[in-house]
Design a protein around this motif. Structure first.
Motif, PDB file in Angstrom:
ATOM      1  N   ILE A  92      -2.270  -6.842 -10.829  1.00 22.43           N
ATOM      2  CA  ILE A  92      -2.940  -5.397 -11.436  1.00 22.43           C
ATOM      3  C   ILE A  92      -3.462  -5.737 -12.785  1.00 22.43           C
ATOM      4  CG2 ILE A  92      -2.373  -3.027 -12.089  1.00 22.43           C
ATOM      5  CD1 ILE A  92      -0.065  -3.136 -10.207  1.00 22.43           C
ATOM      6  N   PRO A  93      -4.675  -5.679 -13.207  1.00 20.04           N
ATOM      7  CA  PRO A  93      -5.147  -5.902 -14.334  1.00 20.04           C
ATOM      8  C   PRO A  93      -4.335  -5.180 -15.513  1.00 20.04           C
ATOM      9  CG  PRO A  93      -6.851  -4.836 -13.064  1.00 20.04           C
ATOM     10  CD  PRO A  93      -5.723  -4.834 -12.232  1.00 20.04           C
ATOM     11  N   GLU A  94      -4.447  -5.521 -16.578  1.00 21.90           N
ATOM     12  CA  GLU A  94      -3.704  -4.809 -17.737  1.00 21.90           C
ATOM     13  C   GLU A  94      -4.491  -3.884 -17.956  1.00 21.90           C
ATOM     14  OE1 GLU A  94      -2.757  -6.111 -22.370  1.00 21.90           O
ATOM     15  OE2 GLU A  94      -2.091  -7.503 -20.653  1.00 21.90           O
ATOM     16  N   GLN A  95      -5.884  -3.819 -18.062  1.00 24.52           N
ATOM     17  CA  GLN A  95      -6.841  -2.585 -18.092  1.00 24.52           C
ATOM     18  C   GLN A  95      -7.190  -2.192 -16.717  1.00 24.52           C
ATOM     19  OE1 GLN A  95     -10.053  -3.109 -20.935  1.00 24.52           O
ATOM     20  NE2 GLN A  95      -8.544  -3.401 -22.699  1.00 24.52           N
ATOM     21  N   SER A  96      -6.443  -1.274 -16.310  1.00 22.20           N
ATOM     22  CA  SER A  96      -6.300  -0.930 -14.840  1.00 22.20           C
ATOM     23  C   SER A  96      -7.010   0.339 -14.550  1.00 22.20           C
ATOM     24  CB  SER A  96      -4.734  -0.686 -14.097  1.00 22.20           C
ATOM     25  OG  SER A  96      -4.076  -0.009 -14.965  1.00 22.20           O
ATOM     26  N   ALA A  97      -7.233   1.210 -15.302  1.00 26.12           N
ATOM     27  CA  ALA A  97      -8.051   2.201 -15.253  1.00 26.12           C
ATOM     28  C   ALA A  97      -9.482   2.301 -14.763  1.00 26.12           C
ATOM     29  CB  ALA A  97      -7.705   3.454 -16.365  1.00 26.12           C
ATOM     30  N   GLY A  98     -10.071   2.931 -13.924  1.00 19.45           N
ATOM     31  CA  GLY A  98     -11.420   2.793 -13.702  1.00 19.45           C
ATOM     32  C   GLY A  98     -11.809   1.774 -12.586  1.00 19.45           C
ATOM     33  N   LYS A  99     -10.820   1.338 -12.014  1.00 17.94           N
ATOM     34  CA  LYS A  99     -11.025   0.267 -10.866  1.00 17.94           C
ATOM     35  C   LYS A  99     -10.897   1.005  -9.456  1.00 17.94           C
ATOM     36  CE  LYS A  99     -10.181  -3.671 -14.042  1.00 17.94           C
ATOM     37  NZ  LYS A  99     -11.673  -3.540 -14.562  1.00 17.94           N
ATOM     38  N   VAL A 100     -11.146   0.204  -8.599  1.00 13.49           N
ATOM     39  CA  VAL A 100     -10.975   0.701  -7.042  1.00 13.49           C
ATOM     40  C   VAL A 100      -9.918  -0.442  -6.794  1.00 13.49           C
ATOM     41  CG1 VAL A 100     -11.683   1.044  -4.948  1.00 13.49           C
ATOM     42  CG2 VAL A 100     -13.211   1.469  -6.832  1.00 13.49           C
ATOM     43  N   TYR A 101      -8.836   0.180  -6.151  1.00 12.10           N
ATOM     44  CA  TYR A 101      -7.929  -0.638  -5.620  1.00 12.10           C
ATOM     45  C   TYR A 101      -7.623  -0.705  -4.039  1.00 12.10           C
ATOM     46  CZ  TYR A 101      -6.391  -1.212 -10.431  1.00 12.10           C
ATOM     47  OH  TYR A 101      -6.222  -1.332 -11.758  1.00 12.10           O
ATOM     48  N   TYR A 102      -7.466  -1.800  -3.577  1.00 12.62           N
ATOM     49  CA  TYR A 102      -7.120  -1.941  -1.909  1.00 12.62           C
ATOM     50  C   TYR A 102      -5.826  -2.228  -1.823  1.00 12.62           C
ATOM     51  CZ  TYR A 102     -12.194  -1.147  -1.896  1.00 12.62           C
ATOM     52  OH  TYR A 102     -13.828  -0.852  -1.974  1.00 12.62           O
ATOM     53  N   LEU A 103      -4.957  -1.646  -1.011  1.00 12.90           N
ATOM     54  CA  LEU A 103      -3.753  -2.352  -0.394  1.00 12.90           C
ATOM     55  C   LEU A 103      -4.101  -2.390   1.076  1.00 12.90           C
ATOM     56  CD1 LEU A 103      -1.192  -0.388  -2.640  1.00 12.90           C
ATOM     57  CD2 LEU A 103      -1.448  -2.847  -2.615  1.00 12.90           C
ATOM     58  N   VAL A 104      -4.201  -3.769   1.557  1.00 11.05           N
ATOM     59  CA  VAL A 104      -4.522  -3.954   2.989  1.00 11.05           C
ATOM     60  C   VAL A 104      -3.585  -4.922   3.424  1.00 11.05           C
ATOM     61  CG1 VAL A 104      -7.051  -3.606   2.516  1.00 11.05           C
ATOM     62  CG2 VAL A 104      -6.024  -5.759   2.615  1.00 11.05           C
ATOM     63  N   ASN A 105      -3.515  -4.547   5.072  1.00  8.74           N
ATOM     64  CA  ASN A 105      -2.623  -5.590   5.666  1.00  8.74           C
ATOM     65  C   ASN A 105      -3.626  -6.001   6.887  1.00  8.74           C
ATOM     66  OD1 ASN A 105      -0.672  -6.668   7.669  1.00  8.74           O
ATOM     67  ND2 ASN A 105       0.783  -5.694   6.488  1.00  8.74           N
ATOM     68  N   ASN A 106      -3.846  -7.335   6.770  1.00  7.77           N
ATOM     69  CA  ASN A 106      -4.923  -8.163   7.789  1.00  7.77           C
ATOM     70  C   ASN A 106      -4.044  -8.635   8.853  1.00  7.77           C
ATOM     71  OD1 ASN A 106      -7.276  -6.927   6.592  1.00  7.77           O
ATOM     72  ND2 ASN A 106      -7.237  -8.437   5.140  1.00  7.77           N
ATOM     73  N   ALA A 107      -2.899  -8.649   9.105  1.00  6.52           N
ATOM     74  CA  ALA A 107      -2.181  -9.039  10.328  1.00  6.52           C
ATOM     75  C   ALA A 107      -3.010  -8.317  11.812  1.00  6.52           C
ATOM     76  CB  ALA A 107      -0.803  -8.715  10.137  1.00  6.52           C
ATOM     77  N   PRO A 108      -3.015  -9.241  12.557  1.00 10.84           N
ATOM     78  CA  PRO A 108      -3.730  -8.732  13.734  1.00 10.84           C
ATOM     79  C   PRO A 108      -3.234  -7.749  14.421  1.00 10.84           C
ATOM     80  CG  PRO A 108      -2.845 -11.062  14.186  1.00 10.84           C
ATOM     81  CD  PRO A 108      -2.583 -10.735  12.679  1.00 10.84           C
ATOM     82  N   TYR A 109      -1.857  -7.247  14.203  1.00 12.97           N
ATOM     83  CA  TYR A 109      -1.155  -6.402  14.823  1.00 12.97           C
ATOM     84  C   TYR A 109      -1.072  -5.076  14.097  1.00 12.97           C
ATOM     85  CZ  TYR A 109       2.809  -9.150  12.896  1.00 12.97           C
ATOM     86  OH  TYR A 109       3.391  -9.846  12.188  1.00 12.97           O
ATOM     87  N   ALA A 110      -1.384  -4.898  12.828  1.00 17.72           N
ATOM     88  CA  ALA A 110      -1.443  -3.904  11.715  1.00 17.72           C
ATOM     89  C   ALA A 110      -1.670  -2.560  12.374  1.00 17.72           C
ATOM     90  CB  ALA A 110      -2.080  -4.333  10.495  1.00 17.72           C
TER      91      ALA A 110
END
Length: 146
Positions: A92-110
């Protein structure tokens, strides 16, 4: 102090609070996804697990992307989620506002887990976390110092 300097101080303070709030929201969402993530329990499997099997591959595959969606699967396991959560927090960048965040799980069975095909997560986890998003935001904002 002049009016312009007062406005500048206010803007700097507001930006710092926005950065803190966004970072806190990302951390809380990641923690909730980790908490809900199933860890393979071979005692319920129809077939015996491979020799040396250790669950936690799904947890190890939670990844943070900032302005870009992470691709690919992560090798290895993280049964407690601690290492993975640490990597997300560090990303997480120190200057975090104004960015797009993705939390992803690329396990094949997700997607199968999200569709409820896990005894440990019969109603999935991403959708449930999304339903809690407003509370997560409220809690992160409430935790900000005055």
């Amino acid at each position: 102090m002049t009016f312009a300097l007062d406005l500048q101080k206010f803007a700097e303070k507001a930006k710092a609070k926005a950065d803190d709030a966004v970072g806190g929201i990302v951390v809380r969402v990641a923690a909730e996804l980790d908490r809900r993530s199933p860890v393979g329990d071979a005692t319920f499997w129809k077939s015996p697990p491979p020799k040396g099997y250790v669950g936690g591959h799904f947890r190890a595959n939670w990844r943070l992307g900032v302005d870009v969606m992470p691709q690919g699967e992560v090798a290895g396991v993280d049964p407690t989620g601690g290492r993975t959560q640490g990597a997300i927090i560090a990303g997480i960048p120190e200057q975090s506002a104004g960015k797009v965040y993705y939390l992803v799980n690329n396990a094949p069975y997700a997607l199968r887990i999200e569709d409820g095909r896990s005894r440990q997560a019969p109603t999935g986890l991403v959708g449930l976390t999304a339903m809690q998003f407003q509370k997560i935001v409220d809690d992160a904002v409430e935790a900000l110092p005055e």
